[in-house]
Scaffold this motif. Structure first.
Motif, short mmCIF file in Angstrom:
data_model
loop_
_atom_site.label_atom_id
_atom_site.label_comp_id
_atom_site.label_asym_id
_atom_site.label_seq_id
_atom_site.Cartn_x
_atom_site.Cartn_y
_atom_site.Cartn_z
N THR A 94 1.93 -3.20 -3.32
CA THR A 94 2.30 -2.29 -4.41
C THR A 94 1.65 -2.71 -5.73
OG1 THR A 94 4.38 -3.51 -4.79
CG2 THR A 94 4.47 -1.57 -3.36
N ALA A 95 1.45 -4.00 -5.91
CA ALA A 95 0.77 -4.45 -7.13
C ALA A 95 -0.65 -3.89 -7.17
CB ALA A 95 0.75 -5.97 -7.20
N ALA A 96 -1.33 -3.92 -6.01
CA ALA A 96 -2.71 -3.42 -5.95
C ALA A 96 -2.76 -1.91 -6.16
CB ALA A 96 -3.33 -3.78 -4.61
N THR A 97 -1.83 -1.18 -5.55
CA THR A 97 -1.86 0.28 -5.70
C THR A 97 -1.39 0.71 -7.09
OG1 THR A 97 0.25 0.32 -4.46
CG2 THR A 97 -1.76 0.95 -3.28
N ARG A 98 -0.51 -0.07 -7.70
CA ARG A 98 -0.12 0.26 -9.08
C ARG A 98 -1.30 0.11 -10.02
NH1 ARG A 98 5.46 -1.32 -12.26
NH2 ARG A 98 4.89 -0.37 -14.27
N ARG A 99 -2.07 -0.96 -9.86
CA ARG A 99 -3.28 -1.14 -10.69
C ARG A 99 -4.26 0.01 -10.45
NH1 ARG A 99 -2.87 -6.46 -8.81
NH2 ARG A 99 -4.59 -6.07 -7.36
#
Length: 262
Positions: A94-99
């Motif tokens: 989720t950190a990657a997709t939020r970025r």
């Protein structure tokens, strides 16, 4: 004291249920620093390598951004996350997709900003059987992160369960044409009247042939929505074996257990 207690609990759990990196198998970590680097790349357009999105005139059906390539550690980890019960990977994914969502916000039309209806963030739907087998719909987790990322980038956005998918054959291992045929008529808009005039960003876990996104695009546009683009966690390598930016997509053996995907 609290940090010591947390560390002790983690060690105890590791003794009972051994933990290993989902990407490379390195013991005692869920997602090692080396594998974590595979998700730290910039959000890159990946749609040009997806055959079902190709309009054959130099354009694609919709732009799709993803931070990673679906090879090596990423491929192993996504498979474990989806079908191996590795919900502990929610945080890095989720950190990657939020970025990525925040980066995509800069590419959306000005009309998506304040003063207009929020963008609808729509996850590619799973079948009911897949949700029962997995106990959840993993892509929904990514869609929530993309929603937060778009907001970070100044684009009002809300989650919307706008699509439904009926039962059909497993798409794993199918080519572009077979995937398209398998999805024919199986993706439909839910409460279609509410979609008319709305702007949508689609979310998937892995972009392969683009057949699923194309089916979602068709259902949404038939309901009167405008699909601005898509976000995925990863995309399979382009047919040339090179990424859209021209860099090699083959993974390197950079840590314990790392191996090139075959």
């Amino acid at each position: 004291m609290r940090a010591l207690l947390v560390a002790a609990c983690r060690d105890l759990v590791g003794l009972v249920v051994p933990v290993a990196c989902a990407g490379c198998g390195w013991r005692d970590v869920t997602w090692c620093p080396t594998c974590a680097q595979t998700l730290c790349g910039a959000a890159v357009r990946r749609d040009h390598g997806a055959g079902r999105l190709d309009l054959l005139d130099g354009r694609t059906l919709l732009p799709v951004w993803a931070p990673a390539v679906f090879v090596g550690p990423v491929r192993h980890a996504v498979s474990a996350w989806k079908d191996g019960g590795r919900s502990d990977l929610d945080r890095p994914f989720t950190a990657a997709t939020r970025r990525t969502g925040a980066a995509v916000a800069a590419h959306l039309p000005d009309a998506t900003r304040a003063g207009h209806l929020p963008v609808l963030v729509v996850a590619v739907p799973s079948t009911a059987a897949a949700r029962r087998r997995r106990g959840r719909a993993p892509v929904d987790v990514l869609a929530a992160a993309v929603t937060a990322g778009l907001r970070d980038g100044g684009v009002p956005a809300v989650r919307a369960g706008a699509l439904r998918r009926s039962a059909g054959p497993d798409l794993a291992g199918l080519g572009a044409r077979a995937r398209g045929a398998a999805l024919g008529g199986r993706v439909r808009a839910h409460r279609a009247a509410r979609l008319r005039g709305r702007r949508v960003v689609l979310v998937d876990d892995v972009l392969t042939t683009g057949a699923t996104l194309a089916a979602c695009h068709a259902a949404l546009t038939a309901a009167g929505a405008s699909v601005l683009g898509g976000v995925a966690l990863a995309a399979t390598p382009a047919p040339s074996g090179r990424s859209p930016l021209g860099s090699s997509v083959r993974s390197s053996a950079r840590g314990p257990g790392h191996a090139e995907d075959e």
